[in-house]
Design a protein around this motif. Structure first.
Motif, PDB file in Angstrom:
ATOM      1  N   ASP A  87      35.280  66.760   6.386  1.00  0.00           N
ATOM      2  CA  ASP A  87      35.282  65.307   6.548  1.00  0.00           C
ATOM      3  C   ASP A  87      35.564  64.923   8.000  1.00  0.00           C
ATOM      4  N   PHE A  88      34.990  63.789   8.408  1.00  0.00           N
ATOM      5  CA  PHE A  88      35.233  63.279   9.752  1.00  0.00           C
ATOM      6  C   PHE A  88      36.514  62.440   9.763  1.00  0.00           C
ATOM      7  N   PRO A  89      37.355  62.590  10.792  1.00  0.00           N
ATOM      8  CA  PRO A  89      38.562  61.753  10.901  1.00  0.00           C
ATOM      9  C   PRO A  89      38.183  60.273  10.982  1.00  0.00           C
ATOM     10  N   GLU A  90      39.091  59.417  10.512  1.00  0.00           N
ATOM     11  CA  GLU A  90      38.828  57.982  10.510  1.00  0.00           C
ATOM     12  C   GLU A  90      38.573  57.445  11.913  1.00  0.00           C
ATOM     13  N   PRO A 116      22.273  75.017   0.426  1.00  0.00           N
ATOM     14  CA  PRO A 116      21.337  74.477  -0.561  1.00  0.00           C
ATOM     15  C   PRO A 116      21.846  73.225  -1.263  1.00  0.00           C
ATOM     16  N   ASP A 117      23.169  73.072  -1.384  1.00  0.00           N
ATOM     17  CA  ASP A 117      23.707  71.929  -2.127  1.00  0.00           C
ATOM     18  C   ASP A 117      24.158  70.778  -1.227  1.00  0.00           C
ATOM     19  N   ARG A 118      24.201  70.985   0.101  1.00  0.00           N
ATOM     20  CA  ARG A 118      24.607  69.906   1.003  1.00  0.00           C
ATOM     21  C   ARG A 118      24.514  70.373   2.451  1.00  0.00           C
ATOM     22  N   VAL A 119      24.714  69.420   3.341  1.00  0.00           N
ATOM     23  CA  VAL A 119      24.769  69.712   4.771  1.00  0.00           C
ATOM     24  C   VAL A 119      26.137  69.285   5.290  1.00  0.00           C
ATOM     25  N   VAL A 120      26.766  70.138   6.084  1.00  0.00           N
ATOM     26  CA  VAL A 120      27.976  69.748   6.810  1.00  0.00           C
ATOM     27  C   VAL A 120      27.524  69.446   8.235  1.00  0.00           C
ATOM     28  N   PRO A 121      27.369  68.155   8.593  1.00  0.00           N
ATOM     29  CA  PRO A 121      26.727  67.794   9.864  1.00  0.00           C
ATOM     30  C   PRO A 121      27.654  67.908  11.066  1.00  0.00           C
TER      31      PRO A 121
END
Length: 759
Positions: free
Chosen positions: A246-249, A336-341
């Protein structure tokens, strides 16, 4: 003379005749200690001697009973407090994007593990790293307990202990199935050591021995989520490799304050019918292309190709929170189930996605080729573009093949045919250059709505793929050339020639097939291509491709240019994917600075750090490759878990002294056959032939052999498959057998593995 304490910088000495130090003085001394601090060090620091030592001992015991001291007489500290310098592991980031760490060693009896906010400016530290830091305690209510200043980076732990927790049906506790495929055994978790983990959770655990002769039990340190509940089996790889999720706020908040692009200093390309050609399911589109015949009479039959790349540097400024976050991530990771950008969705899927019929800022290069595809010149500009169409590879290819869609029909003469004509010319120059031409199709895993494997496909390699790939390569070369001409630093994408050791192994193997490759002094990719061409007439062309691939060095990023052996290029840099690769963003900034295209170019602070940044993003790329590969293995193992006992067609993909690795024909899944699964004969490992050969019969198995195997075991959490061989060994030219390399009837432990590649 009193001896100065080895455990303190300085301390207030209190003569014994003035009494003992106060409790506060003792705590202050312990908190300032740089090394071990116990009863002896306290006595020395405060001049306590003789009979007063007994009184000091009672005072320390009293403080321990009060709960203000922890440890033993040789290692005392304030309970619940970290020493002035401590070893930490980076575990995440807070809402402001600052790195958060926790002590590597901590006694849970002292309370909740404290958190440390790290000051990492100018240092390449990421999640999962271990550091030695000097600590300052923060006021209560500040979130973190301490602030840490880096002393040095430590070696990472060899591997994180992760597994899937299986709760017992009754009585509390349960077991952990480790995800490490080399450690396929379960560990017992006692009821008091579950740390509130739920059945099926991915957990991080530690091993603890309850008695001298007792086996190790597992203690759950933290729960990391349930891959099945979230339908995200990639969750295992994300946590195993410490990939930021997750990206920080604060980073997301910065996305809302980014400057809107204007036409100031930009060339207007909005009337040029640039188009994007991407996979059918692509979510972002960061490159667009256009081609036309060159109207210059001096370049008859030549072409002008424009490659436009999203202007990520306009939004991601050096030193910003977005920039620091992108550098920590290094690249996007594709599962295959998602991308961590690498960048937040606001940027990658919106502001920097070259959407159809929408204005977007870009950095573009105008490439001029002659009729034979040789580049005559190139020019970089900062521009504003508007994509004329978003096409998939299949849609563009179908149009050229005579089946244009309604969208492609009006683009045929003005856009698509000129693109293909320009590519035909550039392809001539590419073939003359002779890059390494490996034919190793990559399989793609398609999931159903429940996140399970629906099927595994091998997408057809189309001319449309080659067209985009070659134009991107040409743009990358132009970027490197421009920066060299302007004497600006370049983060090159380099690929070294095969090492002498690997080349000898390849040569020894090819000799068993009556094939040869030149010696290192005369080695070029063309030599490998001749071998690959000759292999097409052999029964196992895939084998030759695989062995030549394994002989190659790994590509990496570095400011020192050694060329790109695989592409047969003297200079090469990554410029075309700044949305998903930090290296490309650095090249964009360098070009902006070199060509005076704006104030947001490469900063003076970045230049001396380019070598360390290049090393870091190379390591992060390796991490992404490993995580992607392991996730594919786990998905396939889960897919085959209910087919234990079934038989499969396969090919031998690896040979070791303890067994064979096989790759299934239909799914591309990798599995292992220990020597115990090959029958009763003893086998020698003939390394030069990549073969296991029976000492009695002279028959054996070699890399590339087509075989039939039976699935004996599937462990989805580890991505592990174990098979037994059904195909009998065959005779062949295995070369001389050497003594001292005999494989055992059965390996001491099961091992599983897989190799991966990325250009």
């Amino acid at each position: 003379m009193k001896q100065k304490s080895r455990g303190s910088k300085a301390a207030t000495r209190v003569p014994a005749d003035r009494g003992l130090p106060s409790k506060k003085q003792i705590l202050d001394f312990l908190n300032s200690a740089q090394g071990k601090a116990g009863k002896r060090e306290i006595a020395r620091a405060f001049g306590v001697s003789g009979g007063a030592r007994i009184a000091l001992k009672r005072l320390l015991a009293e403080m321990a009973d009060e709960g203000t001291l922890a440890g033993d007489k040789k290692h005392l500290k304030e309970k619940g407090r970290l020493p002035a310098v401590a070893a930490l592991e980076v575990t995440g980031r807070d809402d402001d994007g600052d790195l958060i760490a926790k002590p590597v060693e901590w006694d849970e009896a002292e309370g909740k593990r404290p958190t440390v906010r790290l000051s990492m400016d100018g240092n390449d530290i990421g999640i999962g790293d271990r550091v030695l830091a000097r600590l300052t305690r923060l006021p209560r209510g500040d979130g973190a307990t301490y602030e840490g200043a880096l002393v040095k980076k430590l070696l990472k732990e060899k591997r994180r202990l992760l597994g899937i927790y299986r709760a017992a049906s009754r009585g509390g506790g349960g077991t952990i199935e480790p995800i490490n495929r080399k450690e396929l055994k379960s560990y017992t978790v006692l009821a008091d050591d579950t740390n509130k983990a739920a059945d099926g959770d991915l957990v991080r655990f530690a091993l603890a021995r309850r008695g001298r002769f007792a086996s190790s039990n597992a203690q759950i340190v933290e729960s990391l989520g349930n891959p099945d509940d979230q339908r995200q089996i990639s969750l295992i790889a994300v946590h195993a490799h410490g990939i930021p999720e997750d990206f920080p706020e604060s980073v997301l908040a910065e996305c809302e304050t980014l400057p809107s692009p204007t036409m100031d200093g930009r060339v207007d390309l909005r009337t040029v019918p640039l188009i994007t050609i991407d996979p059918v399911d692509a979510r972002d589109h960061d490159d667009a292309v256009h081609a036309e015949a060159d109207s210059d009479a001096r370049n008859s039959g030549g072409f002008i190709v424009t490659v436009a790349i999203a202007d990520v540097a306009h939004y991601i400024r050096p030193g910003s929170k977005l920039d620091k976050e992108a550098q920590i991530r290094g690249n996007s990771v594709y599962f295959p189930d998602r991308v961590v950008p690498m960048l937040p969705e606001k940027i990658s899927n919106d502001l920097c996605s070259l959407r159809e019929n929408e204005d977007r800022p870009c950095l573009a290069v105008r490439l001029v080729f002659d009729r034979n595809g040789e580049k005559r010149s190139h020019t970089f500009v900062r521009a504003m573009m508007r994509s004329a169409a978003k096409l998939s590879y299949q849609e563009a290819q179908a149009a050229i093949d005579g089946n244009p869609s309604d969208k492609c029909q009006p683009l045929m003469d003005s856009v698509l045919k000129p693109l293909w004509a320009a590519y035909e010319a550039v392809a001539k120059a590419r073939d003359k250059r002779g890059p390494l031409d490996l034919d190793l199709p990559e399989r793609r895993i398609l999931l159903d709505e429940n996140g399970r494997v629906a099927r595994v496909t091998t997408p057809e390699r189309l001319t449309a793929h080659r067209l985009i790939e070659e134009f991107m390569i040409q743009a990358n070369v132009a970027a490197a050339e421009t920066l060299e001409q302007k004497r600006l630093p370049v983060v090159y994408r380099v690929h070294d020639a095969p090492s002498a050791e690997k080349l000898k192994g390849l040569r020894d193997f090819l000799e068993t097939l009556d094939m040869k490759v030149p010696h290192a002094g005369a080695l070029k990719p063309e030599a490998f291509n001749k071998v690959l061409a000759a292999a097409k007439d052999l029964p196992v062309p895939d084998l030759i491709n695989e062995v030549i691939l394994r002989s190659q060095s790994q590509a990496e990023y570095t400011p020192t240019n050694i060329g790109h052996f695989g592409l047969n290029l003297m200079r090469y840099a990554h410029f075309t994917s700044p949305i998903r690769r930090y290296a490309d963003l650095l090249i964009h900034r360098a070009l902006i600075k070199a060509l005076n295209l704006g104030p947001d170019g490469l900063s003076d602070e970045e230049v001396p750090r380019l070598a360390s940044i290049a090393k870091a993003i190379s390591d992060l790329e390796r991490r992404a490759m490993a995580a992607e590969r392991e996730t594919n293995d786990r998905l396939i193992a889960a897919h085959l878990a209910d087919r234990v006992g079934a038989t499969f067609e396969a090919r031998i993909a690896g040979v070791t002294r303890s067994g064979l690795f096989v790759r299934l024909k239909d799914t591309g899944a990798d599995g292992y056959i220990p020597i115990s699964g090959l029958g009763d004969e003893y086998y020698e490992h003939v390394e030069a032939a990549h073969a296991l050969v029976g000492t009695r019969s002279g028959t054996g198995y070699r890399l590339g052999d087509a075989v039939e195997v039976r699935l004996l075991e599937a462990i989805p959490s580890a991505g592990a498959l174990r098979f037994e061989m059904l195909t009998p060994p065959t005779r062949g030219n295995f070369g001389p057998m050497k003594k001292g390399v005999r494989g055992s009837r059965g390996p001491k432990r099961k091992t599983f593995g897989k190799s991966g590649r990325r250009r």
